[in-house]
Design a protein around this motif. Structure first.
Motif: not given
Length: 216
Positions: A190-194
């Motif tokens: 998900y986005l927070d892992c980028l």
């Protein structure tokens, strides 16, 4: 002046990559826009917005059939409500319709995501798979045979440490060149892992950079 140690840093390399991209566009014809009277037949063609259904009726209804080419769907949920399961359903539906799908993960293992797909195919709950292993394996193998080779669903796990959208983009380019096809849809969990490829202390600004990079 850049020192050798600086060049090894990902953000420095990203800055260099940005400069190269800008240089590559020098000399291209400037975009002066399109007059409203130009090529009406192109704007009115029936396939103007080709959608890929998500497999979730309420989402497909609200979005007019699913996601169209170049569109981004952003799902915002609290932790633990089934976001990964929903994204797996979306990826699975696209594969069922013979699209080429890339499902990107950071936290789960590839095998855990495979199991989620197998629960969709067999309707056997995750908690019951171990007790019905032979049955599930038989059903999965039969499903694989029925799918054929018209589409592809690739599950790729990236590191949660320092992965940027540019890393993903470069991987996709290499993968597509190697296998000779393009992905129709990318599902990212998900986005927070980028990480943002641009340095900023503001997380909201960083997420905006990530979304724009994803769109590009």
């Amino acid at each position: 002046m850049l020192f050798r140690s600086d060049i090894k840093q990902k953000y420095t390399l990203s800055l260099i990559d940005d400069k190269i991209q800008k240089i590559a566009h020098i000399g291209e014809e400037e975009d002066y826009g399109v007059d409203v009277t130009e090529h009406p037949e192109k704007a009115l063609r029936k396939e103007f917005r080709q959608t890929i259904p998500t497999g979730v009726d309420v989402i497909d209804t609200l979005t007019g059939g699913g996601l169209g080419k170049g569109e981004i769907g952003l799902i915002l949920t609290p932790s633990g409500v089934g976001k990964t399961t929903l994204l797996t359903k979306i990826a699975n539906t696209a594969r069922e319709l013979d699209y080429n799908v890339l499902q990107i993960i950071f936290e789960d293992t590839v095998e855990q995501i495979q199991r989620k797909h197998y629960t969709i195919w067999t309707e056997v709950a995750l908690s019951d798979i171990d007790d019905n292993n032979d049955y599930v394996l038989d059903k999965v193998n039969k499903k694989i045979e029925s799918l054929g080779n018209k589409g592809k669903l690739t599950i790729k796990r990236f590191s949660q440490e320092d992965t940027t959208m540019k890393d993903i983009r470069n991987w996709i380019i290499r993968y597509q060149k190697k296998h000779g096809f393009k992905f129709d849809i990318v599902v990212l969990d998900y986005l927070d892992c980028l990480d943002s490829h641009k340095r900023t202390a503001d997380r909201n600004e960083a997420e905006l950079v990530i979304v724009k990079s994803f769109e590009a």
